[in-house]
Design a protein around this motif. Structure first.
Motif, PDB file in Angstrom:
ATOM      1  N   ARG A  23       0.842  -1.190   0.000  1.00 39.90           N
ATOM      2  CA  ARG A  23       0.000   0.000   0.000  1.00 39.90           C
ATOM      3  C   ARG A  23       0.873   1.234   0.000  1.00 39.90           C
ATOM      4  NH1 ARG A  23      -4.118  -1.017   4.817  1.00 39.90           N
ATOM      5  NH2 ARG A  23      -5.209  -2.781   3.959  1.00 39.90           N
ATOM      6  N   GLY A  24       0.400   2.268  -0.605  1.00 31.86           N
ATOM      7  CA  GLY A  24       1.145   3.518  -0.632  1.00 31.86           C
ATOM      8  C   GLY A  24       1.310   4.122   0.743  1.00 31.86           C
ATOM      9  N   ASN A  25       0.329   3.943   1.620  1.00 33.71           N
ATOM     10  CA  ASN A  25       0.394   4.553   2.949  1.00 33.71           C
ATOM     11  C   ASN A  25       1.567   4.018   3.761  1.00 33.71           C
ATOM     12  OD1 ASN A  25      -1.918   5.837   2.204  1.00 33.71           O
ATOM     13  ND2 ASN A  25      -3.273   4.610   3.472  1.00 33.71           N
ATOM     14  N   VAL A  26       1.821   2.718   3.663  1.00 34.82           N
ATOM     15  CA  VAL A  26       2.913   2.128   4.440  1.00 34.82           C
ATOM     16  C   VAL A  26       4.253   2.646   3.933  1.00 34.82           C
ATOM     17  CG1 VAL A  26       4.051  -0.033   5.060  1.00 34.82           C
ATOM     18  CG2 VAL A  26       1.574   0.084   5.011  1.00 34.82           C
ATOM     19  N   ILE A  27       4.390   2.733   2.629  1.00 38.38           N
ATOM     20  CA  ILE A  27       5.640   3.230   2.060  1.00 38.38           C
ATOM     21  C   ILE A  27       5.823   4.698   2.428  1.00 38.38           C
ATOM     22  CG2 ILE A  27       6.839   3.691  -0.116  1.00 38.38           C
ATOM     23  CD1 ILE A  27       5.453   1.116  -1.165  1.00 38.38           C
ATOM     24  N   ASP A  28       4.748   5.487   2.341  1.00 39.22           N
ATOM     25  CA  ASP A  28       4.830   6.893   2.737  1.00 39.22           C
ATOM     26  C   ASP A  28       5.216   7.029   4.198  1.00 39.22           C
ATOM     27  OD1 ASP A  28       4.098   7.595   0.198  1.00 39.22           O
ATOM     28  OD2 ASP A  28       1.996   8.000   0.701  1.00 39.22           O
ATOM     29  N   LEU A  29       4.653   6.170   5.037  1.00 37.21           N
ATOM     30  CA  LEU A  29       4.975   6.207   6.458  1.00 37.21           C
ATOM     31  C   LEU A  29       6.447   5.867   6.698  1.00 37.21           C
ATOM     32  CD1 LEU A  29       3.992   6.557   9.347  1.00 37.21           C
ATOM     33  CD2 LEU A  29       3.358   4.147   9.342  1.00 37.21           C
ATOM     34  N   ALA A  30       6.953   4.879   5.991  1.00 39.90           N
ATOM     35  CA  ALA A  30       8.362   4.509   6.142  1.00 39.90           C
ATOM     36  C   ALA A  30       9.268   5.670   5.728  1.00 39.90           C
ATOM     37  CB  ALA A  30       8.668   3.269   5.312  1.00 39.90           C
ATOM     38  N   VAL A  31       8.932   6.326   4.632  1.00 43.80           N
ATOM     39  CA  VAL A  31       9.714   7.483   4.185  1.00 43.80           C
ATOM     40  C   VAL A  31       9.643   8.587   5.231  1.00 43.80           C
ATOM     41  CG1 VAL A  31       9.819   9.314   2.446  1.00 43.80           C
ATOM     42  CG2 VAL A  31       9.523   6.942   1.739  1.00 43.80           C
ATOM     43  N   ALA A  32       8.453   8.820   5.788  1.00 40.89           N
ATOM     44  CA  ALA A  32       8.298   9.861   6.802  1.00 40.89           C
ATOM     45  C   ALA A  32       9.133   9.571   8.045  1.00 40.89           C
ATOM     46  CB  ALA A  32       6.825   9.999   7.178  1.00 40.89           C
ATOM     47  N   VAL A  33       9.196   8.310   8.441  1.00 37.25           N
ATOM     48  CA  VAL A  33       9.989   7.948   9.621  1.00 37.25           C
ATOM     49  C   VAL A  33      11.475   8.203   9.365  1.00 37.25           C
ATOM     50  CG1 VAL A  33      10.752   5.995  11.028  1.00 37.25           C
ATOM     51  CG2 VAL A  33       8.327   6.314  10.563  1.00 37.25           C
TER      52      VAL A  33
END
Length: 161
Positions: A23-33
């Motif tokens: 999902r895009g949300n998980v990848i976005d979250l990983a980038v944000a972290v």
């Protein structure tokens, strides 16, 4: 029967996990972290290299050394560890609050505010496009009604204009 279900459940769990990861949300979250971790070191450097010396102009250069003693007197050994008394490390709290405020300000002014302005402009453009489309459709409907009325008038043998 239960042995036949287990591989299907494992397969569906693995597929579900894979779908979750993709999902895009998980990848976005990983980038944000990752960016957040890098940003934290920048903010800590600003607090330690810029804010602390400014505060230090009025006292100790290291905010972490600001402390009070709950049970006086506080005594420390050569290593700086408290051996007697109960210290309240309010300098550490102040440093953490400054770090938080700087982080919040940077996130707000460099990320949240520009994004909300962008989304507001985008929504205004979309609303304007919808209004123009509705106006065009209204004009088309009016024209089609005129054509219909003209055709009905001709069919009935009435006068044409």
């Amino acid at each position: 029967m239960s042995t036949e279900k287990v591989p299907e459940e494992k397969q569906s769990v693995l597929e579900g996990f894979k779908a979750f990861l993709m999902r895009g949300n998980v990848i976005d979250l990983a980038v944000a972290v990752v960016i957040g971790a890098a940003f934290t070191s920048v903010v800590n450097s600003i607090v330690k290299g810029f804010i602390n010396p400014i505060v230090g102009a009025f006292g100790t250069k290291d905010l972490e050394k600001y402390r009070s003693c709950l049970e006086a007197p506080c005594e420390t050994n050569a290593a700086g560890e408290v051996v007697r008394g109960i210290p309240i490390l309010w300098g550490s709290v102040l440093s953490a609050i400054l770090t938080f405020l700087i982080t919040a300000a940077v996130v707000y002014f460099l990320m949240v505010l520009p994004m909300s302005r962008y989304l507001a402009r985008k929504a205004a453009r979309e609303q304007q496009a919808e209004e123009e489309l509705a106006e065009t459709e209204a004009e088309e409907i009016s024209l089609l009604r005129e054509i219909r009325d003209e055709l009905v008038a001709r069919r009935e043998g009435g006068p044409s204009s």
